[in-house]
Design a protein around this motif. Structure first.
Motif, PDB file in Angstrom:
ATOM      1  N   GLU A 436       0.863  -1.196   0.000  1.00  9.76           N
ATOM      2  CA  GLU A 436       0.000   0.000   0.000  1.00  9.76           C
ATOM      3  C   GLU A 436       0.894   1.238   0.000  1.00  9.76           C
ATOM      4  O   GLU A 436       2.060   1.184   0.400  1.00  9.76           O
ATOM      5  CB  GLU A 436      -0.905   0.000   1.236  1.00  9.76           C
ATOM      6  CG  GLU A 436      -1.848  -1.199   1.301  1.00  9.76           C
ATOM      7  CD  GLU A 436      -2.523  -1.310   2.652  1.00  9.76           C
ATOM      8  OE1 GLU A 436      -3.753  -1.183   2.705  1.00  9.76           O
ATOM      9  OE2 GLU A 436      -1.799  -1.511   3.647  1.00  9.76           O
ATOM     10  N   LYS A 437       0.295   2.399  -0.409  1.00  9.71           N
ATOM     11  CA  LYS A 437       1.038   3.658  -0.404  1.00  9.71           C
ATOM     12  C   LYS A 437       0.129   4.764   0.103  1.00  9.71           C
ATOM     13  O   LYS A 437      -1.101   4.667   0.070  1.00  9.71           O
ATOM     14  CB  LYS A 437       1.551   4.001  -1.810  1.00  9.71           C
ATOM     15  CG  LYS A 437       0.472   4.473  -2.778  1.00  9.71           C
ATOM     16  CD  LYS A 437       1.075   4.884  -4.111  1.00  9.71           C
ATOM     17  CE  LYS A 437       0.072   5.591  -5.013  1.00  9.71           C
ATOM     18  NZ  LYS A 437      -1.129   4.832  -5.349  1.00  9.71           N
ATOM     19  N   ARG A 438       0.776   5.817   0.606  1.00  9.13           N
ATOM     20  CA  ARG A 438       0.036   7.032   0.964  1.00  9.13           C
ATOM     21  C   ARG A 438       0.976   8.216   0.834  1.00  9.13           C
ATOM     22  O   ARG A 438       2.203   8.066   0.922  1.00  9.13           O
ATOM     23  CB  ARG A 438      -0.521   6.958   2.380  1.00  9.13           C
ATOM     24  CG  ARG A 438       0.522   6.974   3.489  1.00  9.13           C
ATOM     25  CD  ARG A 438      -0.144   7.025   4.848  1.00  9.13           C
ATOM     26  NE  ARG A 438       0.836   6.922   5.934  1.00  9.13           N
ATOM     27  CZ  ARG A 438       1.481   7.965   6.472  1.00  9.13           C
ATOM     28  NH1 ARG A 438       1.281   9.206   5.992  1.00  9.13           N
ATOM     29  NH2 ARG A 438       2.346   7.803   7.451  1.00  9.13           N
ATOM     30  N   TRP A 445      -4.365   5.015   3.463  1.00  5.27           N
ATOM     31  CA  TRP A 445      -3.547   4.132   2.641  1.00  5.27           C
ATOM     32  C   TRP A 445      -4.347   3.675   1.433  1.00  5.27           C
ATOM     33  O   TRP A 445      -5.532   3.372   1.525  1.00  5.27           O
ATOM     34  CB  TRP A 445      -3.095   2.900   3.428  1.00  5.27           C
ATOM     35  CG  TRP A 445      -2.122   3.196   4.526  1.00  5.27           C
ATOM     36  CD1 TRP A 445      -2.406   3.428   5.828  1.00  5.27           C
ATOM     37  CD2 TRP A 445      -0.706   3.301   4.410  1.00  5.27           C
ATOM     38  NE1 TRP A 445      -1.270   3.671   6.546  1.00  5.27           N
ATOM     39  CE2 TRP A 445      -0.195   3.593   5.690  1.00  5.27           C
ATOM     40  CE3 TRP A 445       0.190   3.181   3.349  1.00  5.27           C
ATOM     41  CZ2 TRP A 445       1.163   3.762   5.945  1.00  5.27           C
ATOM     42  CZ3 TRP A 445       1.544   3.346   3.602  1.00  5.27           C
ATOM     43  CH2 TRP A 445       2.020   3.636   4.879  1.00  5.27           C
ATOM     44  N   VAL A 448      -1.917  -0.974  -3.623  1.00  8.53           N
ATOM     45  CA  VAL A 448      -1.070  -0.977  -4.815  1.00  8.53           C
ATOM     46  C   VAL A 448      -1.046  -2.362  -5.448  1.00  8.53           C
ATOM     47  O   VAL A 448      -1.214  -2.524  -6.647  1.00  8.53           O
ATOM     48  CB  VAL A 448       0.371  -0.540  -4.477  1.00  8.53           C
ATOM     49  CG1 VAL A 448       1.268  -0.670  -5.711  1.00  8.53           C
ATOM     50  CG2 VAL A 448       0.381   0.892  -3.965  1.00  8.53           C
ATOM     51  N   ILE A 459       5.547   0.714  -8.695  1.00  6.05           N
ATOM     52  CA  ILE A 459       4.362   1.452  -8.216  1.00  6.05           C
ATOM     53  C   ILE A 459       4.092   2.592  -9.199  1.00  6.05           C
ATOM     54  O   ILE A 459       4.864   3.555  -9.268  1.00  6.05           O
ATOM     55  CB  ILE A 459       4.586   2.004  -6.801  1.00  6.05           C
ATOM     56  CG1 ILE A 459       4.919   0.853  -5.841  1.00  6.05           C
ATOM     57  CG2 ILE A 459       3.365   2.764  -6.316  1.00  6.05           C
ATOM     58  CD1 ILE A 459       5.247   1.299  -4.442  1.00  6.05           C
ATOM     59  N   TYR A 468       5.875  10.191  -0.886  1.00  9.00           N
ATOM     60  CA  TYR A 468       5.107   8.976  -0.609  1.00  9.00           C
ATOM     61  C   TYR A 468       5.806   8.100   0.422  1.00  9.00           C
ATOM     62  O   TYR A 468       7.038   8.054   0.500  1.00  9.00           O
ATOM     63  CB  TYR A 468       4.910   8.163  -1.901  1.00  9.00           C
ATOM     64  CG  TYR A 468       3.966   8.789  -2.884  1.00  9.00           C
ATOM     65  CD1 TYR A 468       2.596   8.552  -2.815  1.00  9.00           C
ATOM     66  CD2 TYR A 468       4.453   9.629  -3.881  1.00  9.00           C
ATOM     67  CE1 TYR A 468       1.730   9.133  -3.724  1.00  9.00           C
ATOM     68  CE2 TYR A 468       3.592  10.218  -4.797  1.00  9.00           C
ATOM     69  CZ  TYR A 468       2.228   9.966  -4.710  1.00  9.00           C
ATOM     70  OH  TYR A 468       1.374  10.543  -5.607  1.00  9.00           O
ATOM     71  N   VAL A 470       5.530   3.939   1.586  1.00  8.57           N
ATOM     72  CA  VAL A 470       5.012   2.628   1.168  1.00  8.57           C
ATOM     73  C   VAL A 470       5.087   1.668   2.354  1.00  8.57           C
ATOM     74  O   VAL A 470       6.053   1.712   3.127  1.00  8.57           O
ATOM     75  CB  VAL A 470       5.835   2.066  -0.011  1.00  8.57           C
ATOM     76  CG1 VAL A 470       5.335   0.676  -0.407  1.00  8.57           C
ATOM     77  CG2 VAL A 470       5.769   3.013  -1.202  1.00  8.57           C
ATOM     78  N   GLU A 485       7.536  -0.321   6.747  1.00  7.96           N
ATOM     79  CA  GLU A 485       7.292   0.966   6.086  1.00  7.96           C
ATOM     80  C   GLU A 485       8.585   1.495   5.488  1.00  7.96           C
ATOM     81  O   GLU A 485       9.675   1.329   6.050  1.00  7.96           O
ATOM     82  CB  GLU A 485       6.705   1.980   7.067  1.00  7.96           C
ATOM     83  CG  GLU A 485       5.273   1.678   7.453  1.00  7.96           C
ATOM     84  CD  GLU A 485       4.604   2.849   8.156  1.00  7.96           C
ATOM     85  OE1 GLU A 485       5.227   3.940   8.218  1.00  7.96           O
ATOM     86  OE2 GLU A 485       3.472   2.685   8.632  1.00  7.96           O
TER      87      GLU A 485
END
Length: 613
Positions: A436-438, A445, A448, A459, A468, A470, A485
């Motif tokens: 996931e990413k944010r 989140w 991905v 990504i 970002y 991840v 992370e």
């Protein structure tokens, strides 16, 4: 005695007559342990590897109806779900044949079909299953059941053995089929049959016989069994050879060469090659070679009325367990208990893990993943010890993947990342990574990727210039583990633009052109320089780009200039991240037509006349 064989013989009046052998009222099948032999007028039943249940009354019969059969049904082996066909023929088409399974007569129904076609007689068993396995009687026939997909499996594995030197060892392995070939190995090296190592197959039991076992025969033995379809089953066991020990009792008397009397448990000893009595002046010695358990007891020696006594105790290291240990796999917070009952009481039992004794006993309440490991049971007595291992696996979700998250590439719209698998998969293989990413300034989140076990991922769809974070989580059959992370990463080229080129210089001037040259930048920004852009201006005016495509060289011929005007130049370097700052501005340069300067006149030589010599 069990494992012996026996022959039963009768004689018939005609050499061509066929007989049927019975145990009680049950007709015996051909093959396996029962071998029926015709030798002239002799009819022989050979029963091999006798068992206790072979005891009983056996009969040899020559019924009138028996002579009416021309051919006999054959034994069959079929796959589950298929049909089996027993066919025979009779001498007259008026004869009837009854088919039996055990004592039950069979009739045509959904399961069985009775065939009668001229002189042919048959029984068809439909949709065979395990319940159909057994003996079918017309003359004699049998059907054998075989597992679907022809899987070969071990019924009785090799067993760990411990014997004394000089004994014969037999290692047996039983599988679910006779359709197999055996390959024997010692310490992972292939063995070959010899006078010492005898390899035998009897029905579905495969044996290795080792004659006169010596210390050099000690090791791990393995049998690999392969059926005709290439499928394999494997069994291994350890063979330990115990060296025979010698015990000596000695005493001295005050009269040389006296004759003493030796007793064991009140019985006078008989001397032989193994139990030897020697006298050397006043010293008397009793030697017992290759001690056996039967030698244990109290020994006495008498010199007239005087008596001396000693006890011989023979101890064996513990080897046998009446209840074998087995590995355990449990989930977190379940209880684990591992116990073992010994076949001998005089032994001390201790449990260990990681070299430390478990004093609270062989049980664990509310296991966690940290309890996973190998536990050792050591059983010891005065003669030695034996240690066996038990593996406990406590299943849990995986640990976080191993960091850091490596950013292999980054551009304004995507990045390529890589990580390493978890150090601990929770006892069950990782079947998925959830990525996931944010954006670093947001809390939400976004998914991905999922459904892949790859540890490298591209990504896409990033916002240029955004930062970002991840996170990656591993998943197994128990659940999803804690995340790893990444450090914040900005969506931009991961390289810097190069430093500016050196100050340009001008050469090769003409009325409308000149050549500009420069030196390479002090830094390429981490990415190779792809080219240079040149700009010019009238002194103090607006900058104009000279070349449409980047120049690969460190010099460029500038055309289209006006004679008498003063020009300044600057140069930019370019790499994958962009353009550098401009170079320092060149000194002013003025295109000028080249001036030609005439040289001195060429001398002329005049000849007035030519005289002859």
């Amino acid at each position: 005695m069990e494992t012996d064989s026996v022959k039963m013989i009768c004689e018939v009046s005609k050499a061509s007559a066929e007989v049927t052998w019975y145990k009680g009222d049950q007709e015996l099948p051909e093959g396996g342990r029962y071998e029926q032999i015709q030798d002239g007028r002799k009819r022989i039943l050979l029963i091999k590897e006798l068992r206790m249940d072979d005891a009983g009354e056996y009969n040899c019969k020559l019924p009138a109806s028996k002579t009416s059969f021309i051919s006999r049904p054959k034994s069959q082996e079929v796959v589950e779900g298929e049909k089996a066909e027993f066919m025979c023929s009779v001498s007259k088409d008026t004869y009837e044949v009854k088919w039996l399974k055990g004592d039950k007569e069979l009739a045509s129904d959904d399961k069985y079909e009775i065939v009668c076609d001229g002189k042919k007689r048959g029984l068809i068993v439909k949709n065979c299953g395990r319940d159909d396995e057994g003996g079918y009687v017309a003359i004699i026939g049998s059907i054998k059941y075989s597992k679907s997909k022809f899987i070969i499996s071990i019924i009785t594995p090799l067993k760990e053995s411990k014997v004394n030197e000089g004994q014969e060892v037999v290692l047996n392995c039983e599988v679910n089929t006779e359709d197999a070939k055996a390959k024997w190995l010692k310490n992972e090296e292939t063995m070959f049959e010899s006078s010492k190592f005898i390899m035998v197959q009897k029905d579905n039991v495969f044996s290795l016989r080792i004659k006169d076992a010596q210390k050099s025969d000690e090791g791990n033995y393995t049998v690999i069994l392969t059926n005709q379809r290439g499928e394999q089953a494997k069994s291994s066991a350890k063979l330990t050879i115990q060296e025979k020990k010698t015990v000596t009792f000695s005493c001295k008397v005050n009269k040389p060469n006296a004759t003493l009397k030796w007793m064991k448990a009140g019985q006078e000893l008989t001397f032989n090659k193994r139990i030897v009595y020697r006298v050397d002046k006043d010293k008397h010695t009793l030697t017992i070679k290759e001690c056996l358990l039967g030698d244990e007891g109290e020994y006495s020696v008498f010199a007239g009325a005087d008596k001396s006594t000693a006890e011989l105790i023979i101890s064996e290291a513990p080897t046998d367990f009446t209840t074998q240990l087995s590995d355990q796999t449990i989930t977190e917070f379940e209880d684990a208990e591992f116990t073992c009952q010994l076949s001998k009481e005089k032994a001390e039992v201790k449990w260990y893990r990681n070299g430390r004794e478990i004093r609270e006993g062989p049980s664990i309440s509310e296991c966690t993943r940290n309890h996973t490991g190998i536990y050792l049971l050591t059983v010891s007595n005065s003669a030695g010890s034996k240690t066996v291992a038990l593996n406990i696996t406590v299943l849990d979700v995986p640990a976080p993947p191993i960091g850091p998250v490596n950013v292999l590439e980054v551009t304004p719209d995507c990045m390529l990342i890589e990580w390493r698998p978890p150090k601990d998969d929770g006892g069950s293989p990782v079947m998925n990574y959830i990525v996931e990413k944010r954006e670093s300034n947001k809390e939400t989140w976004g998914g991905v990727s999922s459904g892949s076990t790859s540890t490298k991922l591209k990504i896409p769809r990033l916002q240029k210039g955004a930062e970002y974070i991840v996170r990656i989580r591993a998943e197994n059959k128990i659940g999803i583990g804690a995340p790893l992370e990444s450090a914040p990463t900005v969506a931009r080229h991961m390289f810097e633009p190069p430093a500016h080129p050196g100050k340009p210089s001008v050469s090769d001037l003409s009325e409308d052109a000149l050549t500009v040259g420069w030196t390479i930048p002090l830094s390429d920004g981490g990415s190779p320089i792809s080219g240079y852009i040149i700009e010019r201006r009238h002194k103090g005016g607006k900058w104009i780009r000279v070349n449409k495509t980047p120049c690969k060289e460190l010099r460029y011929r500038v055309l289209g200039l006006f004679e008498g005007n003063d020009y300044e130049f600057r140069v930019f370097a370019e790499n994958i991240a962009g353009f550098s700052s401009p170079s320092p501005i060149s000194d002013p340069a003025r295109p000028t037509r080249p001036i030609t300067i005439p040289g001195p006149p060429t001398p002329i030589l005049a000849i007035d006349r030519i005289e002859k010599p």
